[in-house]
Every structure is written in structure tokens, then in C-alpha cells.
Scaffold this active site. Structure first.
Site, PDB file in Angstrom:
ATOM      1  CB  CYS A  25      -0.932   0.002   1.207  1.00 43.22           C
ATOM      2  SG  CYS A  25      -1.999   1.466   1.303  1.00 43.22           S
ATOM      3  CB  CYS A 264      -3.926  13.921 -15.921  1.00 42.82           C
ATOM      4  SG  CYS A 264      -2.616  12.732 -16.266  1.00 42.82           S
ATOM      5  CB  CYS A 279      -3.977  12.421  -9.843  1.00 42.95           C
ATOM      6  SG  CYS A 279      -3.636  10.670 -10.176  1.00 42.95           S
ATOM      7  CG  ASP A 280      -6.152   7.756  -5.207  1.00 46.75           C
ATOM      8  OD1 ASP A 280      -6.111   8.359  -4.119  1.00 46.75           O
ATOM      9  OD2 ASP A 280      -6.256   6.519  -5.300  1.00 46.75           O
ATOM     10  CB  CYS A 320       5.820   8.730 -26.881  1.00 49.41           C
ATOM     11  SG  CYS A 320       6.167   7.998 -25.263  1.00 49.41           S
ATOM     12  CB  CYS A 323       5.363   4.676 -29.955  1.00 47.56           C
ATOM     13  SG  CYS A 323       4.676   3.123 -29.333  1.00 47.56           S
ATOM     14  CB  CYS A 333      -0.378   6.378 -15.584  1.00 47.88           C
ATOM     15  SG  CYS A 333      -0.489   7.162 -13.959  1.00 47.88           S
TER      16      CYS A 333
END
Length: 411
Positions: A25, A264, A279-280, A320, A323, A333
Site C-alpha cells: 500500500c 489527466c 489525482c489519487d 513516443c 511509437c 500514466c
């Protein structure tokens, strides 16, 4: 008309407090502050609950979506959730829908809780890492006792009351080696709505990845193995959130999971004291956007700091751009870039590239069964009339079910 500033609110009514002490966690640190109650727990005060429900109902006029997470959100007690439903009814408008989701470890569920969830159509995400040997390896209480038996009892109670739930499985260095066993276990138990979440954490002292983190090679093999089982000769027997989203992507629909979206920030996190974060995974003081008791939520979510956070996702690895899969993952993320000790590349990029290449032909085949997106559902839409698939709309995969009961099931 501009699209809503947020699509959902993730609420942490008990902050990081939990009755378990799972090894992996990322919320093990429990700060002390004046909001602790006499038992030393974080508690969302009624004024904060009222404010966040009022703001959510105001800013999400069609479908107001609230996700209740922790720690363990059920530590707040059942009367807290009854009050939340009361405020949703008080501030709701004609024609407005409300969706409540609770992510729980499942150990506190009893008949009273299950009946409440069933009565008000809550969707639960229950954390279960597989059969007992795999689940109990890391998911234990403070005294080291495994939680499997209590989780399974909670699931049995939910089933008996007709409460909807899906299963969230963490893929770590242990479970990552047993994809066949875990998937077979889920089907044997009758669980058909599944999520597989990679565990990637850095040690706060050394900065190195923790031993319980899944490696890119391990996660890629896990996903490809589960994909073979899920595909089942073109007749999937289960809904796996990642694969469902890839299927929608190949069919031309917009991404439903935030990791594959271009930016996001289509949701915000509200902590127990009213603090708002983007964001969490980034509930960190430098990224605190404001507080519900000081500003309206749309002002907070539209601040320069919030906008800057949304756009940071676009600043990925320059590689990227070339890609083949960039149009699907959109850099993935940002947390996985931050966790990569070797540079700006998404830590699990090799795993996702492996999965995309491995599954492409079969996903394209399955996608032919999915109706194309109507003009108003174009993924680049900015108008409320050009929205994504609604929770109560027919699922675009063609199953005949409502979206919320099919590809849209979420924890």
C-alpha cells in the site's frame, strides 16, 4: 457549450486510514492533525460532506459520479454513507442521475452495509488478489493475519443481497507469476468483472523500486497470458477493464480509463478535510489545488495549477512520437514515468507494447462487432452534446447491456 470541468469526484472520507496493513500500500504514512477523532482516525466532517455533494451535483448536471476510496472508506460508518445519499437527493435535479462507487477491501461488509449498497445501486470494487495463498501474501492486517477469508465472506454477503461488485486484483511480484491460476480462480468463483492493476512503487528512502513491484517483463507476460484466456476463441467469458477499453479503442471510441486519455484531470480527489488534489496518486502538498471550504470546486479545478497538471501528461518521452501505439496509450500514466529510475520512459511501456502487438489482430476482429461511435461521441468532442458513452446508454460493444453493466463497470 463547454464540457464539464470534471467528470467525477473521488472522495477519501477516511483519508488513508485502513483496518488492513497491506505490504504494497502506498498510503502507509498516516499524518497526525486536528481532524483526528477520539480514536485517532481521520473523519470527514458533515459540513465537508455537504459541500462536496453540493458542488458535485452542481458541476455534473447529467450524471454525478462519486467514487469513495481510502484507505478503507467504510471506516466512516454506515450513517456517513446514508447521509451522503441524503445530500445527493437534496441537491439533485430532475433528470439527473447519481452513480456511487466504493473501493473496499471487503472485510467490513455485513448485511446492513450490503442492503444499503443494493438499495441505492452502489457499485463496489472489492480488492482480491486471487486464491488464498496469493491474496494473503501481502494483504494482511497489522498483526500479519491474512484477510482472504473475511474478504470472501464480504463478497458472499454482497451476492446474497444483490449488490453489484467487481474485483480489483493487484499484479505484484508474486501474483505476476500466476496469471493462469488467478484467472481460473476468478471464473471458478463466478467473478466476471475484473481489473488487473500493476503494482509499481519506489522506496521513499532509497528511491529504488520496491521488491514487491512487478517488472515490465513480468507484467507483459501476465497480460498476454490473461488475454489468451480472456479471448477464449473469440467468445470472452469475462469483462476485463483494460481489454474492454482496448476493444473500444480499436473500434474508434474514446478512451474510458484516464491512463489512456490525452490529458489527466477529468476528475479530482477530495480529502477528508476538503483539500482538493488532481489525482489519487498525487495527493501531495505541492499539488494541493485548494479547499472546498475556501473556493468553489470549478474554480479549484480550473486553476493554473490544475491545468498545468493536466498538460504534463503530454510531456512524455520523445520516443513516443514514433511509437506505433501512441494513439492508444497517449504516453500512459505519468506516475509510471515518475517511478522509472532510468529516465522519462513509462516504466511499463515494454509491457504495454508487448500486449498491444500480441493482441492487435484479435482485438481488431472483435471490434467488428462493436458499433462505430456516433458523430456526437467523437473522442475529441468538447461540447456537452458531443459526450462519451453515458453510463446508462447501451454499451457500444453490442452486448445489449447498459454501459454501466458491461464495459463501463469500474471500481
Amino acid at each position: 457549450m463547454q464540457r464539464p470541468v470534471i467528470s467525477s469526484i473521488l472522495v477519501k472520507p477516511a483519508s488513508a486510514d485502513c483496518n488492513l496493513h497491506c505490504t504494497y500500500c502506498f498510503y502507509h504514512e498516516r499524518p497526525t492533525d486536528p481532524y483526528l477523532d477520539v480514536k485517532g482516525r481521520h473523519v470527514m466532517q458533515d459540513a465537508t460532506l455537504r459541500a462536496l455533494i453540493r458542488e458535485g451535483m452542481r458541476l455534473m448536471p447529467q450524471v454525478a459520479t462519486f467514487g469513495w476510496q481510502g484507505g478503507e472508506p467504510m471506516l466512516t460508518g454506515i450513517d456517513f454513507f446514508r447521509q451522503a445519499v441524503h445530500y445527493q437527493q437534496e441537491y439533485g435535479r430532475s433528470g439527473q442521475s447519481v452513480c456511487n462507487g466504493v473501493q473496499t477491501n471487503g472485510t467490513l461488509i455485513d448485511d446492513e452495509w450490503a442492503q444499503l449498497f443494493a438499495d441505492y445501486n452502489f457499485l463496489l470494487g472489492v480488492s482480491l488478489d486471487g486464491p488464498q495463498k496469493r491474496h494473503d501474501y501481502y494483504r494482511t492486517s497489522v498483526n500479519g493475519r491474512g484477510s482472504y477469508e473475511r474478504v470472501m465472506k464480504g463478497i458472499e454477503i454482497l451476492t446474497r443481497h444483490g449488490a453489484e461488485f467487481n474485483i480489483l486484483t493487484v499484479v505484484n511480484n508474486v501474483t505476476g507469476d500466476h496469471p493462469e491460476e488467478i484467472y481460473a480462480f476468478m471464473l471458478e468463483q463466478g467473478f466476471r468483472y475484473l481489473q488487473f492493476i500493476p503494482c509499481v512503487e519506489r522506496d521513499p528512502d532509497s528511491g529504488e523500486l520496491t521488491g514487491f513491484s512487478v517488472s515490465p517483463q513480468q507484467f507483459g507476460t501476465f497480460l498476454c497470458t490473461v488475454f489468451d484466456l480472456w479471448y477464449n476463441g473469440g467468445q470472452p467469458e469475462a469483462s476485463i477493464r483494460l481489454f474492454d477499453n482496448l476493444l473500444l479503442a480499436f473500434a474508434g471510441h474514446g478512451p474510458q480509463v484516464c491512463q489512456f486519455q490525452e490529458e489527466c484531470g477529468d476528475y479530482v480527489v477530495v480529502e477528508y478535510n476538503g483539500d482538493v488534489y488532481p489525482c489519487d496518486f498525487y495527493v501531495q502538498e505541492p499539488l494541493r489545488l485548494g479547499n472546498l471550504h475556501e473556493q468553489e470546486l470549478d474554480v479549484i479545478a480550473s486553476s493554473d495549477k490544475a491545468i498545468a497538471f493536466r498538460k504534463r501528461k503530454r510531456r512524455g518521452d520523445p520516443a513516443c512520437a514514433a511509437c506505433t501505439w501512441a494513439h492508444i496509450c497517449n504516453h500512459g500514466c505519468p506516475l509510471m514515468r515518475d517511478h522509472n529510475p532510468h529516465g522519462r520512459t513509462h516504466y511499463l511501456c515494454p509491457a504495454y507494447q508487448q500486449l498491444f502487438a500480441y493482441s492487435e489482430n484479435r482485438l481488431r476482429e472483435l471490434s467488428r462487432r462493436v458499433p462505430p461511435p456516433p458523430p456526437q461521441a467523437h473522442p475529441q468532442a468538447n461540447d456537452l452534446n458531443e459526450r462519451r458513452v453515458g453510463r446508462n446508454d447501451p454499451c457500444p460493444c453490442g452486448s445489449g447491456k447498459k454501459y454501466k453493466r458491461c464495459c463501463g463497470r469500474r471500481s
